[in-house]
Motif scaffolding. Structure first.
Motif, PDB file in Angstrom:
ATOM      1  N   LEU A 259       0.812  -1.215   0.000  1.00  0.00           N
ATOM      2  CA  LEU A 259       0.000   0.000   0.000  1.00  0.00           C
ATOM      3  C   LEU A 259       0.846   1.265   0.000  1.00  0.00           C
ATOM      4  N   ARG A 260       2.076   1.189   0.479  1.00  0.00           N
ATOM      5  CA  ARG A 260       2.961   2.361   0.409  1.00  0.00           C
ATOM      6  C   ARG A 260       3.267   2.734  -1.037  1.00  0.00           C
ATOM      7  N   ASP A 261       3.215   1.748  -1.932  1.00  0.00           N
ATOM      8  CA  ASP A 261       3.497   2.000  -3.348  1.00  0.00           C
ATOM      9  C   ASP A 261       2.223   2.125  -4.184  1.00  0.00           C
ATOM     10  N   ALA A 262       1.063   2.114  -3.544  1.00  0.00           N
ATOM     11  CA  ALA A 262      -0.203   2.179  -4.290  1.00  0.00           C
ATOM     12  C   ALA A 262      -0.359   3.526  -4.990  1.00  0.00           C
ATOM     13  N   ILE A 263      -1.029   3.498  -6.135  1.00  0.00           N
ATOM     14  CA  ILE A 263      -1.294   4.719  -6.899  1.00  0.00           C
ATOM     15  C   ILE A 263      -2.813   4.883  -6.996  1.00  0.00           C
ATOM     16  N   PRO A 264      -3.405   5.693  -6.112  1.00  0.00           N
ATOM     17  CA  PRO A 264      -4.872   5.853  -6.103  1.00  0.00           C
ATOM     18  C   PRO A 264      -5.351   6.890  -7.130  1.00  0.00           C
ATOM     19  N   HIS A 265      -4.997   6.665  -8.373  1.00  0.00           N
ATOM     20  CA  HIS A 265      -5.360   7.591  -9.451  1.00  0.00           C
ATOM     21  C   HIS A 265      -5.430   6.786 -10.739  1.00  0.00           C
ATOM     22  N   GLU A 266      -6.517   6.998 -11.521  1.00  0.00           N
ATOM     23  CA  GLU A 266      -6.719   6.252 -12.764  1.00  0.00           C
ATOM     24  C   GLU A 266      -6.581   4.750 -12.519  1.00  0.00           C
ATOM     25  N   MET A 267      -7.350   4.266 -11.543  1.00  0.00           N
ATOM     26  CA  MET A 267      -7.234   2.887 -11.101  1.00  0.00           C
ATOM     27  C   MET A 267      -7.910   1.913 -12.076  1.00  0.00           C
ATOM     28  N   PHE A 268      -7.407   0.695 -12.077  1.00  0.00           N
ATOM     29  CA  PHE A 268      -7.956  -0.374 -12.893  1.00  0.00           C
ATOM     30  C   PHE A 268      -9.301  -0.819 -12.315  1.00  0.00           C
ATOM     31  N   VAL A 269     -10.279  -1.054 -13.189  1.00  0.00           N
ATOM     32  CA  VAL A 269     -11.628  -1.461 -12.787  1.00  0.00           C
ATOM     33  C   VAL A 269     -11.957  -2.814 -13.393  1.00  0.00           C
TER      34      VAL A 269
END
Length: 301
Positions: A259-269
């Motif tokens: 989760l430290r490396d998560a990218i909460p933008h333009e996420m895969f659905v």
């Protein structure tokens, strides 16, 4: 419109929600259902349409001409990438037309998630991306598939690599292809929620901040209950109190590291839910709905 992935792209579906992966199914609380697989236009009868059109034309006065209806153009494919610009984690999206030209592009630093527009020029396997502030990416296609045909294209490569320069600054760049879709920016999460993309992403961003800071009470407010935890011995949590009691079982060192490396933008659905950290956490319209707590090898300190 459903998102799609290709076998050449790096995104992993091993961390899909339980309902997709074939494990015990967790109830979903999405506010919208997935769009129908057949649209009304596709379901209409071709013969009926032809007959109606012929009858309409027959009613026109002699000598009347008709203009041909414009042919709809295919929507560009959005290639989602993530990687690094020197020491900085970044993400990028390139919207590519069927003729392989780039219609639109932007990138963002993971630290602030602000889109920076890019103008693109492509020549063979080389791509130049220029930003308003003077920065320029000079990139080329790469692939891990030794049997991939030459020249490499967006479809056959697995990464873009090269450099970013701005004045006297030069940094190496490596961007891996993560997923592909053809949704418009405003419809990014239409299979998940009625909320605008920025509002939905803000929920995910708050969830990540609270988990990483260990704020159990605020994290509980951003969960779509019941919460399914997929692990070696999977379990379901139904209340904030249960989450607090099981916190270390849910947010293991492996999960926190991802989760430290998560990218909460333009996420895969997929299947009406959005994911971060390659499927570590899945979100529906009301918050986190499933967590995949798979074991991992933590980096050495």
């Amino acid at each position: 419109m459903q998102r799609i992935t290709t076998g050449l792209l790096a995104v992993s579906l091993l961390g899909l929600p339980a309902a997709t992966a074939g494990a015990a199914t967790a109830p979903l609380a999405t506010s919208t259902s997935a769009p129908p697989s057949v649209t009304p236009a596709q379901a209409s009868s071709p013969s009926a349409t032809s007959t109606s059109t012929a009858a309409h034309l027959a009613e026109r006065p002699p000598g009347t001409t008709t203009s041909a209806a414009p042919i709809p153009q295919p929507a560009p494919d959005n290639y989602r990438l993530s990687g690094t610009l020197g020491p900085y984690p970044i993400g990028a999206t390139l919207s590519v037309r069927p003729d392989q030209t780039v219609a639109n592009a932007h990138y963002f630093y993971v630290k602030n998630l602000v889109d920076i527009p890019l103008s693109a020029q492509k020549s063979g396997e080389q791509i130049t991306l220029s930003e308003p502030g003077g920065g320029r990416f000079t990139l080329h296609f790469e692939t891990s598939d030794k049997k991939a045909p030459a020249p490499l294209t967006f479809q056959t490569s697995t990464a873009l690599a090269g450099t970013w320069t701005n004045g006297s600054k030069t940094y190496p760049v490596k961007l891996n292809f993560e997923s592909i879709d053809n949704v418009t920016p405003n419809a990014l999460y239409e299979d998940v929620t009625d909320a605008p993309p920025a509002v939905f992403e803000a929920v995910v961003q708050r969830f990540l901040r609270n988990v990483l800071s260990g704020n159990k009470a605020e994290t509980a407010k951003l969960i779509s209950w019941p919460l399914r935890v997929n692990a070696e011995h999977s379990f379901t949590l139904k209340t904030p109190a249960a989450l607090s009691a099981s916190w270390s079982r849910v947010f293991t060192p492996c999960v926190l590291n991802r989760l430290r490396d998560a990218i909460p933008h333009e996420m895969f659905v997929h299947n009406g839910q959005a994911m971060v950290a390659n499927g570590t956490v899945w979100f529906d319209a009301h918050g986190a709905s499933a967590i995949n707590s798979n074991p991992c090898q933590l980096p050495k300190k």
